[in-house]
Design an enzyme around this catalytic site. Structure first.
Site, PDB file in Angstrom:
ATOM      1  N   HIS A   1     102.983   4.417  41.476  1.00 46.54           N
ATOM      2  CA  HIS A   1     102.585   4.416  40.069  1.00 46.54           C
ATOM      3  C   HIS A   1     101.160   3.902  39.875  1.00 46.54           C
ATOM      4  O   HIS A   1     100.699   2.990  40.556  1.00 46.54           O
ATOM      5  CB  HIS A   1     103.608   3.688  39.193  1.00 46.54           C
ATOM      6  CG  HIS A   1     103.606   2.195  39.222  1.00 46.54           C
ATOM      7  ND1 HIS A   1     102.753   1.441  38.452  1.00 46.54           N
ATOM      8  CD2 HIS A   1     104.401   1.311  39.876  1.00 46.54           C
ATOM      9  CE1 HIS A   1     103.013   0.147  38.631  1.00 46.54           C
ATOM     10  NE2 HIS A   1     103.999   0.039  39.489  1.00 46.54           N
TER      11      HIS A   1
ATOM     12  N   ASP B   1      99.433  -4.614  41.682  1.00 44.76           N
ATOM     13  CA  ASP B   1     100.614  -3.900  41.202  1.00 44.76           C
ATOM     14  C   ASP B   1     100.133  -2.848  40.181  1.00 44.76           C
ATOM     15  O   ASP B   1      99.874  -3.184  39.033  1.00 44.76           O
ATOM     16  CB  ASP B   1     101.596  -4.878  40.566  1.00 44.76           C
ATOM     17  CG  ASP B   1     102.830  -4.221  39.976  1.00 44.76           C
ATOM     18  OD1 ASP B   1     103.064  -3.035  40.268  1.00 44.76           O
ATOM     19  OD2 ASP B   1     103.533  -4.900  39.211  1.00 44.76           O
TER      20      ASP B   1
ATOM     21  N   GLU C   1     105.175   3.751  34.746  1.00 43.91           N
ATOM     22  CA  GLU C   1     106.248   3.062  35.448  1.00 43.91           C
ATOM     23  C   GLU C   1     106.562   1.725  34.805  1.00 43.91           C
ATOM     24  O   GLU C   1     107.731   1.317  34.709  1.00 43.91           O
ATOM     25  CB  GLU C   1     105.854   2.853  36.915  1.00 43.91           C
ATOM     26  CG  GLU C   1     106.983   2.314  37.809  1.00 43.91           C
ATOM     27  CD  GLU C   1     107.040   0.789  37.899  1.00 43.91           C
ATOM     28  OE1 GLU C   1     107.964   0.269  38.548  1.00 43.91           O
ATOM     29  OE2 GLU C   1     106.166   0.107  37.323  1.00 43.91           O
ATOM     30  N   GLU C   2     105.528   1.024  34.346  1.00 46.38           N
ATOM     31  CA  GLU C   2     105.705  -0.340  33.839  1.00 46.38           C
ATOM     32  C   GLU C   2     106.480  -0.391  32.522  1.00 46.38           C
ATOM     33  O   GLU C   2     106.860  -1.473  32.074  1.00 46.38           O
ATOM     34  CB  GLU C   2     104.347  -1.020  33.669  1.00 46.38           C
ATOM     35  CG  GLU C   2     103.589  -1.283  34.970  1.00 46.38           C
ATOM     36  CD  GLU C   2     104.194  -2.394  35.812  1.00 46.38           C
ATOM     37  OE1 GLU C   2     105.226  -2.960  35.407  1.00 46.38           O
ATOM     38  OE2 GLU C   2     103.632  -2.689  36.885  1.00 46.38           O
TER      39      GLU C   2
ATOM     40  N   ASP D   1     105.496   0.435  46.226  1.00 50.18           N
ATOM     41  CA  ASP D   1     105.218  -0.529  45.163  1.00 50.18           C
ATOM     42  C   ASP D   1     104.934  -1.891  45.773  1.00 50.18           C
ATOM     43  O   ASP D   1     104.921  -2.067  46.993  1.00 50.18           O
ATOM     44  CB  ASP D   1     106.429  -0.596  44.214  1.00 50.18           C
ATOM     45  CG  ASP D   1     106.059  -0.915  42.775  1.00 50.18           C
ATOM     46  OD1 ASP D   1     105.097  -1.685  42.560  1.00 50.18           O
ATOM     47  OD2 ASP D   1     106.727  -0.402  41.857  1.00 50.18           O
TER      48      ASP D   1
ATOM     49  N   HIS E   1     102.046  -9.834  38.372  1.00 51.06           N
ATOM     50  CA  HIS E   1     101.821  -9.684  36.931  1.00 51.06           C
ATOM     51  C   HIS E   1     100.891 -10.766  36.388  1.00 51.06           C
ATOM     52  O   HIS E   1     101.041 -11.240  35.259  1.00 51.06           O
ATOM     53  CB  HIS E   1     103.143  -9.641  36.151  1.00 51.06           C
ATOM     54  CG  HIS E   1     103.811  -8.297  36.215  1.00 51.06           C
ATOM     55  ND1 HIS E   1     104.727  -7.885  35.276  1.00 51.06           N
ATOM     56  CD2 HIS E   1     103.677  -7.260  37.084  1.00 51.06           C
ATOM     57  CE1 HIS E   1     105.135  -6.657  35.577  1.00 51.06           C
ATOM     58  NE2 HIS E   1     104.510  -6.264  36.676  1.00 51.06           N
TER      59      HIS E   1
END
Length: 346
Positions: free
Chosen positions: A64, A176, A210-211, A233, A321
């Site tokens: 992603h 990410d 994706e998130e 990922d 994150h």
């Protein structure tokens, strides 16, 4: 290791629904690696290499492109920007951040702050409250002029530099999942450089959104109907103070992660055994991983249309994150090598 590519991927802004800049960068890198490259209606970049076998097995890697961020939801007459999150934020990591507000007419640097009184004039009980992500605002320092430059729907990302720490560690925002975009390109580049053929039809789908619910992977899986789906990922590396050993998920420097379960899917165990055997045969470090919650594109690949055998290949990441996401370059190289070995074996 192609650090320059990873740096450009991480520093290029792109939140769910606004992946176009990342997509353009990847498309330019991918043009000599794939037979066909197309963009679908969801904004996925779908790159395919033909197989050498008849009725080839269809294998898909889902990587992603989006990073967590915000969309502008309101601009006040005084120029303060309110935001709506796209992706999962821990608000404790949002205080006093520098951000980039991205518009069609240019990008503007700003600061993100929480609503409320500063420490000098706030009561002790006020300082104990943790605001919600929607309680933060952005200030570009432009005052009323902001309204003529920023629209509702423009997007906001964290604005922090890519860093190499020591000889092995890499720190950046958006690792990410730009490390997976790097892997989708570099695993195929390794095949080309090694002159390794494959019988399968390989699709590397650089997916959108994706998130916010694995959305892009779902549509591309319905279109391509892979037999085997590999979500690529990051995952947690909680090998840090304050986390019990049983909750570490992965440890930096111990190899790529073979992702077996999270809140969205359970991997195909025959695929897990095959990856274990390949890792042993090629001396590639691999650590098995299970994540207590969360989800990844493997789930959409597994469940779309008539389904696919699915698994995840992940890179353990500290401080996920946040703007300080950290990986070990040896883990990224191990992930590249195991993906290339798997493709060549099919």
């Amino acid at each position: 290791m192609n650090i320059d590519l990873l740096k450009r991927l991480c520093e290029t802004p792109g939140v769910p629904g606004h992946e176009h800049r990342v997509r353009d960068l990847i498309a330019a890198e991918a043009k000599d690696l794939f037979d066909t490259i197309e963009t679908d209606v969801m904004g996925n970049l779908v790159c395919t290499r033909k197989g050498q076998g008849e009725n080839p097995e269809r294998i898909m890697l889902a990587c992603h492109m989006d990073e967590i961020g915000f969309l502008v939801s309101h601009v006040s007459d005084k120029g303060f920007i309110n935001v709506s999150p796209v992706g999962g934020f821990d608000p404790r990591n949002l205080f006093s951040r520098r951000v980039l507000v991205c518009t069609p007419n240019g990008d503007y640097k700003g600061v993100m702050m929480a609503e409320g009184k500063p420490i000098h004039i706030s009561a002790p009980e006020d300082r104990k409250k943790v605001p919600e992500p929607t309680d933060f605002f952005v200030d570009l320092g432009l005052g009323a002029e902001t309204k003529s430059k920023v629209r509702i729907g423009d997007f906001v990302v964290m604005d922090e530099p890519f860093l190499e720490l020591g000889t092995e560690r890499i720190v950046s925002k958006a690792i990410d999942n730009r490390i997976a975009c790097w892997l989708g390109l570099e695993a195929v580049r390794k095949l080309v450089e090694d002159k390794a053929s494959h019988r399968c039809e390989l699709t590397v789908a650089f997916t959108a959104q994706e998130e916010v619910g694995l959305r892009g992977a779902k549509t591309v899986a319905y279109a391509k109907r892979p037999h085997i789906g590999i979500g690529v990922d990051t995952t947690l590396a909680c090998d840090t103070p304050g986390v019990p050993e049983k909750d570490r998920t992965t440890e930096l420097g111990k190899g790529a992660g073979l992702h077996l379960k999270d809140g969205s899917f359970i991997a195909d165990m025959a695929l897990a055994d095959e990856f274990d055997a390949l890792a042993a045969a090629h001396s590639i470090p691999l650590q098995r991983t299970i994540l207590g919650g969360g989800g990844m594109d493997s789930a959409s690949l597994q469940q779309a249309a008539s389904g696919a055998r699915a698994i995840g290949i992940v890179v353990g990441t500290r401080y996920i994150h946040t703007v300080g996401e950290m990986i070990d370059r040896s883990d990224a190289l191990a992930a590249r090598d195991i993906l290339a070995a798997f493709i060549a074996a099919h």
